[in-house]
Design a protein around this motif. Structure first.
Motif, mmCIF file in Angstrom:
data_model
loop_
_atom_site.group_PDB
_atom_site.id
_atom_site.type_symbol
_atom_site.label_atom_id
_atom_site.label_comp_id
_atom_site.label_asym_id
_atom_site.label_seq_id
_atom_site.Cartn_x
_atom_site.Cartn_y
_atom_site.Cartn_z
ATOM 1 N N THR A 1 60.699 10.108 128.961
ATOM 2 C CA THR A 1 60.562 8.815 128.294
ATOM 3 C C THR A 1 59.373 8.811 127.343
ATOM 4 O OG1 THR A 1 61.515 7.771 130.258
ATOM 5 C CG2 THR A 1 60.478 6.326 128.666
ATOM 6 N N VAL A 2 58.273 9.460 127.732
ATOM 7 C CA VAL A 2 57.133 9.598 126.817
ATOM 8 C C VAL A 2 57.563 10.324 125.548
ATOM 9 C CG1 VAL A 2 54.915 10.751 126.474
ATOM 10 C CG2 VAL A 2 55.353 9.510 128.592
ATOM 11 N N THR A 3 58.293 11.411 125.705
ATOM 12 C CA THR A 3 58.775 12.178 124.552
ATOM 13 C C THR A 3 59.620 11.304 123.636
ATOM 14 O OG1 THR A 3 58.775 14.212 125.858
ATOM 15 C CG2 THR A 3 60.109 14.203 123.859
ATOM 16 N N GLU A 4 60.545 10.567 124.215
ATOM 17 C CA GLU A 4 61.426 9.703 123.425
ATOM 18 C C GLU A 4 60.634 8.642 122.677
ATOM 19 O OE1 GLU A 4 64.025 8.305 126.439
ATOM 20 O OE2 GLU A 4 65.314 10.084 126.410
ATOM 21 N N GLN A 5 59.642 8.038 123.368
ATOM 22 C CA GLN A 5 58.841 6.997 122.729
ATOM 23 C C GLN A 5 58.050 7.545 121.541
ATOM 24 O OE1 GLN A 5 58.596 3.670 123.190
ATOM 25 N NE2 GLN A 5 60.313 3.831 124.617
ATOM 26 N N LEU A 6 57.443 8.705 121.707
ATOM 27 C CA LEU A 6 56.655 9.291 120.631
ATOM 28 C C LEU A 6 57.532 9.673 119.443
ATOM 29 C CD1 LEU A 6 54.247 11.537 122.732
ATOM 30 C CD2 LEU A 6 53.674 9.390 121.587
ATOM 31 N N LEU A 7 58.698 10.221 119.721
ATOM 32 C CA LEU A 7 59.607 10.593 118.636
ATOM 33 C C LEU A 7 60.086 9.376 117.860
ATOM 34 C CD1 LEU A 7 61.700 13.349 120.460
ATOM 35 C CD2 LEU A 7 60.067 13.698 118.576
ATOM 36 N N ALA B 1 52.311 6.747 126.343
ATOM 37 C CA ALA B 1 52.567 6.921 124.912
ATOM 38 C C ALA B 1 51.497 6.231 124.072
ATOM 39 C CB ALA B 1 53.954 6.376 124.562
ATOM 40 N N VAL B 2 51.048 5.073 124.525
ATOM 41 C CA VAL B 2 49.958 4.377 123.827
ATOM 42 C C VAL B 2 48.693 5.230 123.846
ATOM 43 C CG1 VAL B 2 48.385 2.399 123.955
ATOM 44 C CG2 VAL B 2 50.859 2.056 124.232
ATOM 45 N N LEU B 3 48.370 5.798 124.998
ATOM 46 C CA LEU B 3 47.170 6.632 125.117
ATOM 47 C C LEU B 3 47.262 7.872 124.245
ATOM 48 C CD1 LEU B 3 46.713 6.399 128.990
ATOM 49 C CD2 LEU B 3 45.362 5.219 127.245
ATOM 50 N N LEU B 4 48.436 8.473 124.186
ATOM 51 C CA LEU B 4 48.616 9.689 123.383
ATOM 52 C C LEU B 4 48.552 9.397 121.891
ATOM 53 C CD1 LEU B 4 51.526 11.308 125.429
ATOM 54 C CD2 LEU B 4 49.228 12.255 125.165
ATOM 55 N N THR B 5 48.987 8.232 121.503
ATOM 56 C CA THR B 5 49.014 7.871 120.082
ATOM 57 C C THR B 5 47.608 7.633 119.531
ATOM 58 O OG1 THR B 5 51.195 6.859 120.350
ATOM 59 C CG2 THR B 5 49.949 6.230 118.408
ATOM 60 N N ASN B 6 46.732 7.056 120.367
ATOM 61 C CA ASN B 6 45.356 6.790 119.943
ATOM 62 C C ASN B 6 44.423 7.015 121.132
ATOM 63 O OD1 ASN B 6 43.102 5.941 118.465
ATOM 64 N ND2 ASN B 6 43.433 3.785 118.995
ATOM 65 N N PRO B 7 44.170 8.262 121.475
ATOM 66 C CA PRO B 7 43.470 8.551 122.739
ATOM 67 C C PRO B 7 41.967 8.316 122.732
ATOM 68 C CG PRO B 7 43.987 10.587 121.598
ATOM 69 C CD PRO B 7 44.638 9.487 120.810
ATOM 70 N N GLN B 8 41.316 8.446 121.591
ATOM 71 C CA GLN B 8 39.852 8.507 121.593
ATOM 72 C C GLN B 8 39.161 7.300 122.233
ATOM 73 O OE1 GLN B 8 38.176 11.266 121.042
ATOM 74 N NE2 GLN B 8 40.192 12.170 120.766
ATOM 75 N N PRO B 9 39.637 6.052 122.038
ATOM 76 C CA PRO B 9 38.945 4.924 122.693
ATOM 77 C C PRO B 9 39.073 4.945 124.220
ATOM 78 C CG PRO B 9 40.340 4.163 120.871
ATOM 79 C CD PRO B 9 40.712 5.579 121.143
ATOM 80 N N HIS B 10 39.954 5.789 124.744
ATOM 81 C CA HIS B 10 40.241 5.770 126.179
ATOM 82 C C HIS B 10 39.643 6.960 126.934
ATOM 83 C CE1 HIS B 10 43.135 2.595 125.249
ATOM 84 N NE2 HIS B 10 43.561 3.363 124.262
#
Length: 305
Positions: A20-26, A191-200
């Motif tokens: 599901t993470v893969t699908e969301q990122l794609l 998916a949110v964390l992977l898209t913009n990880p640095q603040p986390h």
């Protein structure tokens, strides 16, 4: 071209976190490198969606170099396994070598109640705790994600038979409260964390369902979703454990599930968090919504089919 985001465990069945993470990122147009264990129709389906698929083993050094080389952000997740710690350390060592800038680690919520002097009877919990220690020691830029028990992995797997056959949820949870979470909600948060990880980086997120209630409450939720009366029947842990072993479940997995049952009975899963909503901007799926979504699985006609 942007560096791909690595997703391990990407070949899981429909609804599984990695897939599901893969699908969301794609869907977001991200470049995704999907790591799978075997070359099969699930790998082909990921390619059809646009993922770069690599076949490998988390325990194999060459596999992990192939998967991680050129990656800056990655998600690490592995199902319940007695090789969990070795796989984590092997992956972390290669990630460190290649200078990964964000390592999103799938852990487990019970780790929050563990320490160097406090553990649980679950062999898997101990591996998760040690894995987190190793990742923290590694110096990698890590985000730990700690979900509670999964609706798919537990409730969709272990309650349909008794609901179909006797309109009962038969689980050894006693009167303990719990807050099961849907894999899709966990995947959306990751998916949110992977898209913009640095603040986390350096943070820990606890992912739960919207409420913590006992199984009598959830039986009422099943009833509303299915349109028939479902009740909860508490059962002893040991006969339940023995039945899982007779059905061919791996000993490591069964020991983990039995420990989960004991912890539920002791009230250790009575926890709830707003982290899913904070990360995704939406409310996590309720048990009633989940059962309604999977109503066919709980129908008396499902077994015959």
């Amino acid at each position: 071209m942007a560096n791909p985001i690595l997703v391990t465990g990407a070949a899981g069945r429909v609804g599984a976190v990695g897939r599901t993470v893969t699908e969301q990122l794609l869907k977001q147009g991200k470049a995704v490198r999907a790591m799978v264990r075997t070359e099969d129709e699930r790998a082909q389906a990921l390619r059809a969606l646009g993922a770069e698929v690599v076949v490998g083993n988390l325990l194999d050094l060459d596999s992990m170099h192939q998967a991680i080389d050129g990656v800056e952000t990655m998600y690490f997740g592995l199902s319940v396994s007695d090789t969990y710690l070795a796989a984590t350390v092997n992956t972390a060592a290669v990630a460190k070598h290649h200078g990964v800038k964000a390592f999103i680690n799938m852990s487990q919520m019970t780790v929050s109640q563990m320490s160097i002097t406090e553990t649980t009877p679950s062999p898997q919990h101990k591996l998760h705790w040690l894995a987190e220690q190793a990742l923290n020691w590694s110096g990698l830029p890590v985000v730990h994600v700690r979900p509670t028990v999964f609706l798919e992995g537990f409730f969709l797997t272990l309650t349909p038979d008794s609901v179909r056959e006797s309109d009962q949820i038969k689980l050894p949870f006693g009167e303990g409260k719990t807050s099961p979470v849907a894999a899709e909600d966990v995947a959306l948060a990751i998916a949110v964390l992977l898209t913009n990880p640095q603040p986390h980086i350096g943070k820990i997120y606890h992912l739960t369902g919207p409420q913590s209630e006992n199984m009598h409450f959830y039986a009422q939720e099943y009833s509303k979703a299915l349109g028939r009366t479902i009740t909860y029947q508490d059962i002893p842990v040991e006969p339940w454990r023995d039945d899982l072993l007779k059905r061919g479940w791996p000993v490591h997995v069964v020991n983990h599930l039995a420990a989960l049952a004991d912890l539920h009975r002791a009230g250790r899963f009575d926890r709830a968090s707003d982290d899913v909503r904070t990360l995704t901007g939406q409310e996590p799926l309720t048990v009633q919504g989940f059962v309604r979504k999977n109503a066919a699985t709980f129908s008396p006609s499902a077994k015959a089919a």
